[in-house]
Design a protein around this motif. Structure first.
Motif, PDB file in Angstrom:
ATOM      1  N   LEU A 158       7.428  -0.631   6.106  1.00  0.00           N
ATOM      2  CA  LEU A 158       7.353  -0.604   7.380  1.00  0.00           C
ATOM      3  C   LEU A 158       6.328   0.439   8.036  1.00  0.00           C
ATOM      4  O   LEU A 158       6.401   0.474   9.162  1.00  0.00           O
ATOM      5  CB  LEU A 158       8.761  -0.469   8.083  1.00  0.00           C
ATOM      6  CG  LEU A 158       9.650  -1.856   7.701  1.00  0.00           C
ATOM      7  CD1 LEU A 158      11.086  -1.384   8.278  1.00  0.00           C
ATOM      8  CD2 LEU A 158       9.263  -2.998   8.727  1.00  0.00           C
ATOM      9  N   LEU A 159       6.159   1.320   7.218  1.00  0.00           N
ATOM     10  CA  LEU A 159       5.404   2.417   7.684  1.00  0.00           C
ATOM     11  C   LEU A 159       4.101   2.103   8.759  1.00  0.00           C
ATOM     12  O   LEU A 159       4.067   2.991   9.520  1.00  0.00           O
ATOM     13  CB  LEU A 159       4.789   3.187   6.588  1.00  0.00           C
ATOM     14  CG  LEU A 159       5.610   4.424   5.805  1.00  0.00           C
ATOM     15  CD1 LEU A 159       5.017   4.947   4.674  1.00  0.00           C
ATOM     16  CD2 LEU A 159       5.787   5.437   6.760  1.00  0.00           C
ATOM     17  N   HIS A 160       3.375   1.232   8.582  1.00  0.00           N
ATOM     18  CA  HIS A 160       2.290   0.847   9.455  1.00  0.00           C
ATOM     19  C   HIS A 160       2.655   0.027  10.652  1.00  0.00           C
ATOM     20  O   HIS A 160       1.664  -0.558  11.209  1.00  0.00           O
ATOM     21  CB  HIS A 160       1.108   0.184   8.687  1.00  0.00           C
ATOM     22  CG  HIS A 160       1.509  -0.812   7.902  1.00  0.00           C
ATOM     23  ND1 HIS A 160       2.632  -1.113   7.038  1.00  0.00           N
ATOM     24  CD2 HIS A 160       1.078  -2.324   7.850  1.00  0.00           C
ATOM     25  CE1 HIS A 160       2.658  -2.457   6.716  1.00  0.00           C
ATOM     26  NE2 HIS A 160       1.690  -3.110   7.080  1.00  0.00           N
ATOM     27  N   ARG A 161       4.102  -0.321  10.818  1.00  0.00           N
ATOM     28  CA  ARG A 161       4.426  -1.096  11.944  1.00  0.00           C
ATOM     29  C   ARG A 161       3.985  -2.552  11.759  1.00  0.00           C
ATOM     30  O   ARG A 161       3.261  -2.838  12.844  1.00  0.00           O
ATOM     31  CB  ARG A 161       4.444  -0.501  13.251  1.00  0.00           C
ATOM     32  CG  ARG A 161       5.273   0.989  13.186  1.00  0.00           C
ATOM     33  CD  ARG A 161       4.901   1.666  14.576  1.00  0.00           C
ATOM     34  NE  ARG A 161       5.952   2.685  14.731  1.00  0.00           N
ATOM     35  CZ  ARG A 161       5.747   3.925  15.582  1.00  0.00           C
ATOM     36  NH1 ARG A 161       4.603   3.860  16.360  1.00  0.00           N
ATOM     37  NH2 ARG A 161       6.582   4.980  15.312  1.00  0.00           N
ATOM     38  N   PRO A 162       4.311  -3.330  10.746  1.00  0.00           N
ATOM     39  CA  PRO A 162       3.747  -4.652  10.671  1.00  0.00           C
ATOM     40  C   PRO A 162       4.285  -5.463  11.697  1.00  0.00           C
ATOM     41  O   PRO A 162       5.407  -5.124  12.016  1.00  0.00           O
ATOM     42  CB  PRO A 162       3.967  -4.801   9.288  1.00  0.00           C
ATOM     43  CG  PRO A 162       5.195  -4.371   9.082  1.00  0.00           C
ATOM     44  CD  PRO A 162       5.062  -2.685   9.725  1.00  0.00           C
ATOM     45  N   ALA A 190      14.799  -6.962  13.085  1.00  0.00           N
ATOM     46  CA  ALA A 190      14.479  -8.228  13.724  1.00  0.00           C
ATOM     47  C   ALA A 190      14.734  -8.277  15.246  1.00  0.00           C
ATOM     48  O   ALA A 190      13.865  -8.678  16.156  1.00  0.00           O
ATOM     49  CB  ALA A 190      15.043  -9.644  13.372  1.00  0.00           C
ATOM     50  N   GLY A 191      15.679  -7.473  15.530  1.00  0.00           N
ATOM     51  CA  GLY A 191      15.761  -7.297  16.987  1.00  0.00           C
ATOM     52  C   GLY A 191      15.008  -6.412  17.744  1.00  0.00           C
ATOM     53  O   GLY A 191      14.642  -6.542  19.039  1.00  0.00           O
ATOM     54  N   GLU A 192      13.956  -5.938  16.927  1.00  0.00           N
ATOM     55  CA  GLU A 192      12.994  -4.970  17.573  1.00  0.00           C
ATOM     56  C   GLU A 192      11.709  -5.875  17.672  1.00  0.00           C
ATOM     57  O   GLU A 192      10.657  -5.345  17.976  1.00  0.00           O
ATOM     58  CB  GLU A 192      12.562  -3.731  16.727  1.00  0.00           C
ATOM     59  CG  GLU A 192      13.983  -2.764  16.889  1.00  0.00           C
ATOM     60  CD  GLU A 192      13.650  -1.429  15.925  1.00  0.00           C
ATOM     61  OE1 GLU A 192      12.535  -1.544  15.191  1.00  0.00           O
ATOM     62  OE2 GLU A 192      14.590  -0.726  15.922  1.00  0.00           O
ATOM     63  N   GLY A 193      12.019  -7.191  17.269  1.00  0.00           N
ATOM     64  CA  GLY A 193      10.568  -8.079  17.360  1.00  0.00           C
ATOM     65  C   GLY A 193       9.879  -8.305  16.224  1.00  0.00           C
ATOM     66  O   GLY A 193       8.887  -9.070  16.058  1.00  0.00           O
ATOM     67  N   ILE A 194      10.199  -7.770  15.051  1.00  0.00           N
ATOM     68  CA  ILE A 194       9.517  -7.961  13.871  1.00  0.00           C
ATOM     69  C   ILE A 194       9.945  -9.145  13.262  1.00  0.00           C
ATOM     70  O   ILE A 194      11.183  -9.520  13.177  1.00  0.00           O
ATOM     71  CB  ILE A 194       9.893  -6.719  12.684  1.00  0.00           C
ATOM     72  CG1 ILE A 194       9.154  -5.385  13.359  1.00  0.00           C
ATOM     73  CG2 ILE A 194       9.100  -6.891  11.406  1.00  0.00           C
ATOM     74  CD1 ILE A 194       9.145  -4.204  12.621  1.00  0.00           C
TER      75      ILE A 194
END
Length: 254
Positions: A158-162, A190-194
């Motif tokens: 998740l580091l690069h905010r995929p 998922a709640g954050e839109g990923i």
């Protein structure tokens, strides 16, 4: 052809008639499905069903024989590098450096993902806080229990905010309590839109998915919500669960 403008915003993943053959063997047989942004999407099947081959194509690693797909708006063949920068991937095999600390692993992958160095401190702190690894940041990774190692692997992905996260049997080999905590964490992501694209052999985990595709011998044999798949596969069996549906569908191809 997939319409770029229509699908770039409406779907995180669009797959149309995707096929992969190895000589005379067809591993993935003209499958089609879509995944919505921010969705937890399950991709289930028995060993050898075509799951891993499909994921490798969607991640831009393997070139399809025919068909097409877009991931985060990018064509998996002509824009494979753009796909790789838009996604995170966590494999079932632990792939981090065990002789480094969690903090050192994070710093290494920040460089791999070409995150600007001025953002390293903020990104590292964000992941350590989100994964609750701050107290273990300076321990050797090999000394961490499986649950913490799992969180670290997810944090590095998740580091690069995929925009899209691929999880290939992410809870294999961990205890039920750790699995529950992991899925609570996935719900937050998922709640954050990923968008989360996950494979699992645990049917209780698959119930966390909004929609599921089941694949057998390279072909899609069911897709829909867990409840829709259960009703469609096990009609007249009110006590049936997703495990019953999975067994029925995997046997059907034998």
């Amino acid at each position: 052809m997939i319409n770029d403008n229509a699908n770039r915003d409406s779907s995180a993943i669009v797959v149309r008639e995707l096929e992969k053959r190895f000589g005379d063997f067809t591993a993935v047989d003209k499958i089609s499905f879509t995944v919505r942004p921010g969705e937890i999407f399950g991709f289930l099947g028995a060993n050898g069903s075509g799951k891993s081959t499909t994921i490798r194509m969607l991640c831009g690693i393997l070139t399809p024989t025919s068909g097409e797909a877009k991931v985060a708006g990018h064509d998996i063949v002509t824009e494979a590098e753009e796909v790789k920068h838009a996604i995170g991937y966590m494999s079932q095999k632990f792939s981090l450096y065990e002789d480094l600390t969690p903090f050192e692993n994070l710093r290494f992958y920040l460089g791999v993902y070409s995150v600007p160095e001025k953002e390293w401190a903020e990104r590292s702190a964000w992941i350590l806080d989100m994964t609750r690894l701050a107290e273990a940041r300076d321990r050797l990774t090999r000394e961490l229990p499986p649950g913490l190692r799992q969180r670290l692997a997810l944090g590095c992905a998740l580091l690069h905010r995929p925009r899209i996260l691929f999880l290939d049997e992410p809870t294999s080999g961990v205890d039920p309590i750790t699995r529950r905590h992991f899925w609570n964490f996935i719900g937050r992501i998922a709640g954050e839109g990923i968008t989360v694209f996950v494979t699992t052999h645990y049917m209780d985990e698959a119930r966390h998915c909004g929609r599921i595709v089941m694949i057998n011998e390279g072909k899609i044999v069911a897709q829909g919500s867990p409840e829709e798949i259960i009703r469609g596969t096990c009609p007249g069996k009110p006590d049936a669960d997703l495990n019953d549906a999975f067994i029925t569908l995997m046997k059907a191809g034998k």
